[in-house]
Write an enzyme that holds these catalytic residues in place. Structure first.
Site, PDB file in Angstrom:
ATOM      1  N   SER A  72       0.788  -1.245  -0.036  1.00  0.00           N
ATOM      2  CA  SER A  72      -0.109  -0.189   0.019  1.00  0.00           C
ATOM      3  C   SER A  72       0.915   1.228  -0.066  1.00  0.00           C
ATOM      4  O   SER A  72       2.147   1.214   0.452  1.00  0.00           O
ATOM      5  CB  SER A  72      -0.787  -0.068   1.456  1.00  0.00           C
ATOM      6  N   LYS A  73       0.530   2.349  -0.523  1.00  0.00           N
ATOM      7  CA  LYS A  73       1.227   3.370  -0.594  1.00  0.00           C
ATOM      8  C   LYS A  73       1.519   4.104   0.934  1.00  0.00           C
ATOM      9  O   LYS A  73       2.059   4.976   1.043  1.00  0.00           O
ATOM     10  CB  LYS A  73       0.613   4.490  -1.385  1.00  0.00           C
ATOM     11  N   ARG A  74       0.684   3.406   1.965  1.00  0.00           N
ATOM     12  CA  ARG A  74       1.269   4.083   3.294  1.00  0.00           C
ATOM     13  C   ARG A  74       2.815   3.374   3.591  1.00  0.00           C
ATOM     14  O   ARG A  74       3.605   3.906   4.274  1.00  0.00           O
ATOM     15  CB  ARG A  74       0.340   3.159   4.213  1.00  0.00           C
ATOM     16  N   ASN A  85       4.811   1.911   0.910  1.00  0.00           N
ATOM     17  CA  ASN A  85       5.760   1.707  -0.226  1.00  0.00           C
ATOM     18  C   ASN A  85       5.259   2.628  -1.251  1.00  0.00           C
ATOM     19  O   ASN A  85       4.215   3.059  -1.369  1.00  0.00           O
ATOM     20  CB  ASN A  85       5.578   0.368  -0.645  1.00  0.00           C
ATOM     21  N   LYS A 137       5.952  13.282   2.577  1.00  0.00           N
ATOM     22  CA  LYS A 137       6.147  12.204   3.384  1.00  0.00           C
ATOM     23  C   LYS A 137       7.600  12.035   3.985  1.00  0.00           C
ATOM     24  O   LYS A 137       7.723  11.841   5.004  1.00  0.00           O
ATOM     25  CB  LYS A 137       5.684  10.949   2.726  1.00  0.00           C
TER      26      LYS A 137
END
Ligand code: GLU
Length: 494
Positions: free
Chosen positions: A256-258, A260, A473
């Site tokens: 998931s973009k959380r 990766n 991020k």
């Protein structure tokens, strides 16, 4: 003897940036065509969720697939004999089939309000039951339904479901699967806005488009019984399914973009070669002989695809391995001309180099200063530390709050233009209690690596949403004990 052509499709929803899993699914689709002796590969745009679908995302799907060398025989772009290939343009088709199901008694009109359904689900949860539609409108009389419809009462159409026994089917990857019918909900198939849900649309389209193999993510396994029933209600034969296990982070959680990078745009922006991405994804469904060269072209993967190799535990998305493939392609596999062509395409993607040079014009007195200004647009890591943000008007807490708030806004922006970004930044003045120039100061550092850079909102628009997100991020992580990924808002499905 002539073989029936294999017809497969990918059917992405145009929401957010195309996910790397879409490329993986496309490769398996293409391998099935290749191994089946030829056929057609179709791109269908599943845009029935009108609140989330957008044209920019649809364009990104075309661009990213083209970039990877994935081409379609039929699609909204190239057309074809089974069009239209965009679901919102097929409303009448779905309406006709929905009416047929209701007419034959396989579906029923439901007038339940969202409030009633919420109360029902809450109660079921309290009782420890799985939230399922309770059949409240199942037995309304035809007259009653007609009267309430005529009075303009909002309604949906639900499909009827068996309540006993199991639905058993054989999947090309998972083998035999059994799901109790009692666990399958009376699915809404037509929404109150007159558009179908995924379940009706996918069945009607796959049938009318002559799809012979359904390849899609494993998350659709629980929905397959609904589709089996719909095929049965229509009297059609359902093609075999190949559900692909989700890609996983190295810690085996769902990619998931959380945790990766999942957007193909991000990989493109970082200068990964399409060949390396194909190589990296393809290695998870190919059996390599001892000592066999792993770096190989796209066509070899199509020939060597082996459903038995696909790990049900999910392929691990290991960026280190992708780097290894990319390095080998860059250093060893491309001719000088191919290499230079890739560099040029990368620098000019979205007119980036030209736009960056134009933006830098307002900052320079001589051309030799250009690399300093333009460089950050292309750079992959600024090696920032919390110290890099010292000396700002905002306190570290405020800086972290600014980065988090902007990150959250960026996620939700459908138009990522300089003026739209500026509007969002201005809108944060109130909630953050800070002036716009205090808000923008840490952003210059996060986005461009230093306090002075190219105009901020133009830079953000230029590097694009996924790189902006990644840089915010990374900066935010410097202020947090936990990693920045943990503060990421909800995942956008591909
Ligand atoms: N729109 C669905 C998705 O994006 C398609 C699933 C399917 O291929 O059936 O996951």
């Amino acid at each position: 003897m002539s073989q029936t052509p294999v017809r497969t499709r990918i059917a992405p929803s145009p929401t957010g940036e195309p996910h790397v899993g879409l490329a993986y699914t496309a490769m398996v689709n293409m391998a099935l065509i290749h191994q089946g002796g030829g056929g057609q590969f179709i791109l269908r745009i599943e845009d029935t969720d009108q609140t989330r679908s957008n044209a920019a995302s649809e364009q990104s799907i075309y661009d990213c697939m083209r970039w990877l060398g994935i081409t379609f025989d039929e699609s909204p772009e190239v057309g074809g004999p089974h069009g239209p290939y965009r679901q919102t343009e097929r409303r009448e088709i779905y309406a006709k089939y929905a009416a047929e199901l209701e007419e034959k008694g396989h579906a029923f009109t439901c007038f339940c309000t969202p409030e009633r359904l919420d109360t029902m689900r809450l109660l079921q949860k309290k009782q420890g039951k799985k939230p399922m539609y309770d059949g409240h409108c199942l037995n309304l009389s035809k007259e009653d339904v007609a009267k309430r419809k005529a009075a303009g009462e909002p309604h949906v159409l639900r499909m009827k479901m068996p309540t006993e026994g199991d639905c058993t089917f054989t999947d090309g990857i998972y083998g035999q699967i059994s799901i109790p019918w009692a666990d399958v909900d009376m699915q809404v198939i037509m929404k109150a806005d007159g558009l179908p849900t995924y379940h009706l649309a996918v069945v009607v389209d796959d049938h009318l488009m002559g799809i012979t193999h359904i390849v899609r993510g494993e998350e659709w396994i629980p929905s397959t019984p609904k589709h089996i029933k719909l095929y049965e209600y229509f009297g059609w034969e359902m093609p075999p399914t190949y559900h692909l296990p989700v890609l996983r982070n190295p810690d085996r959680t769902k990619l998931s973009k959380r945790k990766n990078h999942t957007s193909l745009r991000w990989f493109q922006g970082q200068g990964y070669l399409p060949q390396a991405i194909i190589n990296f994804l393809g290695q998870s469904f190919v059996r390599f002989a001892e000592g066999e060269e792993e770096v190989m072209p796209f066509t070899d993967f199509l020939t060597k695809f082996d459903a038995a190799v696909v790990s049900k535990a999910g392929a691990v998305f290991d960026l280190g391995k992708l780097d290894w493939f990319n390095g080998r392609w860059l250093r060893e596999k491309l001719s000088d001309e191919e290499y230079l062509a890739h560099v040029t395409a990368w620098a000019n993607e979205g007119d980036k180099l030209k736009q960056a040079l134009l933006l830098a014009r307002s900052r320079i007195v001589k051309l030799a200063e250009l690399p300093t200004w333009v460089g950050p647009v292309f750079q992959d890591d600024f090696h920032l530390t919390a110290e890099s943000f010292a000396g700002l008007k905002s306190t570290p807490e405020q800086t972290a709050a600014i980065l988090a708030a902007v990150l959250e806004r960026v996620e939700k922006m459908p138009d990522f233009t300089p003026s739209a970004i500026w509007d969002e930044l201005k809108a944060l003045e109130g909630p953050l209690g800070l002036k716009a120039r205090v808000i923008t100061a840490p952003l210059f550092i996060a986005i461009g690596g230093k306090a002075q850079g190219l105009p901020l909102t133009d830079s953000m628009a230029l590097i694009g949403k996924s790189l902006t997100r990644a840089r915010l991020k990374a900066a935010l992580a410097l202020f947090q004990q936990t990693t920045a990924e943990d503060v990421q808002p909800a995942e956008e499905p591909c």
